[in-house]
Design an enzyme around this catalytic site. Structure first.
Site, PDB file in Angstrom:
ATOM      1  N   GLY A  53       0.893  -1.317  -0.106  1.00 21.31           N
ATOM      2  CA  GLY A  53      -0.003  -0.018   0.003  1.00 21.31           C
ATOM      3  C   GLY A  53       0.784   1.430   0.084  1.00 21.31           C
ATOM      4  CB  CYS A  80       5.510  -3.952   0.445  1.00 22.43           C
ATOM      5  SG  CYS A  80       5.957  -2.316   0.054  1.00 22.43           S
ATOM      6  CE1 TYR A  81       0.752   1.297   5.073  1.00 25.26           C
ATOM      7  CE2 TYR A  81      -0.756  -0.565   5.615  1.00 25.26           C
ATOM      8  CZ  TYR A  81      -0.362   0.881   5.847  1.00 25.26           C
ATOM      9  OH  TYR A  81      -1.048   1.543   6.690  1.00 25.26           O
ATOM     10  CG  HIS A 167       5.853  -5.628  -4.375  1.00 24.76           C
ATOM     11  ND1 HIS A 167       4.545  -5.414  -3.851  1.00 24.76           N
ATOM     12  CD2 HIS A 167       6.512  -4.491  -3.849  1.00 24.76           C
ATOM     13  CE1 HIS A 167       4.496  -4.367  -3.296  1.00 24.76           C
ATOM     14  NE2 HIS A 167       5.574  -3.684  -3.213  1.00 24.76           N
ATOM     15  CD  GLU A 169       3.115  -8.522  -5.222  1.00 27.57           C
ATOM     16  OE1 GLU A 169       3.966  -9.359  -4.478  1.00 27.57           O
ATOM     17  OE2 GLU A 169       2.893  -7.368  -4.851  1.00 27.57           O
ATOM     18  CG  ASP A 226     -16.126 -10.686 -20.273  1.00 30.37           C
ATOM     19  OD1 ASP A 226     -15.284 -11.498 -20.372  1.00 30.37           O
ATOM     20  OD2 ASP A 226     -15.762  -9.603 -19.733  1.00 30.37           O
ATOM     21  CE  LYS A 367     -11.646 -10.441 -21.431  1.00 30.91           C
ATOM     22  NZ  LYS A 367     -13.140  -9.745 -21.611  1.00 30.91           N
TER      23      LYS A 367
END
Ligand code: XMP
Length: 511
Positions: A53, A80-81, A167, A169, A226, A367
């Site tokens: 964040g 992180c945060y 991070h 990710e 979709d 998606k």
């Protein structure tokens, strides 16, 4: 099914954490950081991730969590945060660093039995922070450091509390996937049980239970991925009691309406009512020039047509919609900046005058998961990987008033452009490729005669999610072919220009 809770503190990477966890085969959900403790307790979660964040933990009003979260017996990973928050709440110390650390760093794992098992020495990690932990909380040990960051990873193995300053990710953290998988499988002891196959089974059961044995479900098909995936999934559950409505607003690509109807009916045997409404839409659009007004007029016209058709069909209690997870997160903002709200201008939203119960089976999916699901449900690659197409269609690619003549010109030019893009083998690489028609004429010369005709713009963009984009550096030969063919084959056009602008500051569509 195993479930990971991701509490969002506003990082731009929060969604990425959720996707990476799912890619590893474990279902994950994002909730705002203030998601109440009792709901965490009763939510059936197996592990918790605290996201990054932008704020400082010691700032007034900084987002926080109830420290009891660390006593639920669930494994927690702070990112992180998340690391700084754990440090602060559990009795360590956090301080601002003299300067922001942004970019890659090399990690020295100090303990390779837990979170950093199998992580090599000097493994590249991605940092993006202003503050850092100065002292770990009681019970914790430092598990990794970098040259700039003393506490790049820390852990309390007994309570299964782990945290990293970098991070895991993002792709720039080379062994990030391994770190996340260590957390899920080694530390939390989960097993991968999230797959599209299991998703279909679960959804089909849920939809059947909801709809019952005799009621009808309506579904509006837009031509996009979709809504078609939604229809195919609902059809599995209720069969012919799914009735689809496809509105041809006259603003689609050349021969797209007919092609789509063939796909719906012949390829997928869907029960679909096709509504030819181009005259109605064009009538409404007469004299309309302002982009926002166009969108509004088209949205309203769509609702009118949809309502009328739904009444004709009659007796449907449910409406299936292709809402996907990013739409859901975007409409439930937290304080942080991941709350950027895209003004979604989808034609196909719920007509307010109709009282349906909504079925939104894709609400949990990203998606790329929708695409995987589409494949599982029998859609071929071309269909699943088609470029996005805006709800208001070609109307937002015709600058100025929309007339039948202009639609014809744009459809022809667009068809040529797409044919050349496909021929060049770059369709999949591009986010979108399309033509735009300008309300501008320019002078030309064709066969010794002066011409005074329209200008078409070629727009070829690359993007990951449509939020930012840049111009595809098209080879001059391709551009020359596109230009030559459009000018030669499309009546009324004598000039083609190439749009090289990025988003931001421009948008992808012209209106
Ligand atoms: P912009 O033009 O805002 O577009 O950069 C970002 C992405 O969204 C698509 N787009 C739409 N999609 N309904 C949609 O379903 C719309 O009204 C709409 N307007 C833009 C656009 O094609 C691009 O991929």
């Amino acid at each position: 099914m195993r479930k990971v809770l991701i509490l969002d503190f506003g990082s731009q990477y929060t969604q990425l954490i959720a996707r990476k966890v799912r890619e590893l085969g474990v279902y994950s959900e994002i909730r705002p950081f203030h998601f109440p403790l009792p709901r965490i307790r009763s939510g059936g979660f197996d592990a918790i991730v605290l996201s990054g964040g932008p704020q400082s933990v010691y700032e007034k009003g900084a987002p926080s969590v109830d420290p009891k979260i660390f006593g639920l017996g669930l494994p927690v990973l702070g990112v992180c945060y998340g690391l700084q928050l754990m440090t602060q709440l559990l009795g360590g110390a956090v301080a601002p660093s003299s300067r922001r650390e942004y970019g890659s760093a090399s990690l020295r794992p100090l303990n390779r039995r837990g979170l950093l098992a199998g992580v090599e020495d000097k493994s590249q990690v991605w940092m993006s922070h202003g503050d850092k932990a100065e002292r770990v909380p009681p019970g914790f040990v430092v598990a990794g450091r970098t040259s700039n960051t003393k506490i790049a990873a820390m852990e309390d193995a007994v309570r299964r509390l782990h945290a990293v300053q970098f991070h895991p990710e993002v792709i720039h953290t080379r062994q990030g996937r391994r770190i996340l998988s260590n957390f899920l499988f080694r530390i939390a002891g989960l097993e991968p049980d999230w797959s599209m196959g299991s998703f279909i089974e679960r959804k089909v059961k849920e939809i059947r239970a909801l709809v019952g044995h005799d009621r009808k479900v309506l579904c509006g098909l837009s031509g996009g991925v979709d809504s078609l995936v939604t229809a195919l999934l609902v059809r599995r559950a209720v069969g012919r009691r799914l009735v689809c409505i496809f509105v041809d607003n006259g603003l689609l690509r050349k021969s797209q309406a007919a092609d789509l109807m063939a796909v719906f009916r012949k390829r997928f045997d869907l029960n679909v009512v096709g509504v030819g409404a181009s005259r109605f839409f064009l009538g409404r659009l007469r004299g309309v020039v302002a982009p926002e007004r166009k969108r509004k007029v088209i949205g309203e016209a769509f609702i009118r047509v949809f309502e009328r058709e739904a009444r004709k069909i009659g007796g449907a209690a449910f409406l299936a919609q292709g809402t996907i997870y990013p739409d859901v997160i975007e409409s439930a903002p937290v304080q942080g900046p991941s709350a950027t709200i895209k003004s979604h201008h989808n034609v196909g939203g719920l007509p307010p005058g109709l009282r349906f119960k909504l079925i939104e089976p894709l609400r949990e999916l990203f998606k790329d998961e929708v695409r995987a699901l589409g494949r599982e449900l029998g859609m071929d690659k071309d269909l699943v990987e088609q470029h996005p197409f805006p709800g208001p269609g070609l109307a937002v690619r015709i600058v100025g008033e929309v007339t039948p003549e202009r639609i014809r010109i744009l459809q022809d030019a667009d068809a040529v452009l797409l044919e050349e893009v496909r021929r060049a083998g770059i369709y999949r690489r591009l986010w979108q490729a399309f033509a735009v028609l300008l309300p501008v004429r320019s002078v030309g010369v064709m066969g010794d005669r002066r011409t005074y005709q329209r200008v078409v713009v070629a727009r070829l963009v690359e993007s990951v999610d449509g939020m930012t984009a840049h111009c595809y550096p098209a080879p001059p030969r391709l551009l020359a072919r596109i230009s030559t063919r459009i000018v030669n084959e499309v009546e009324g056009v004598n000039r083609v220009v190439f749009d090289v602008t990025t988003k931001p500051p421009a948008t992808i569509e012209w209106e």
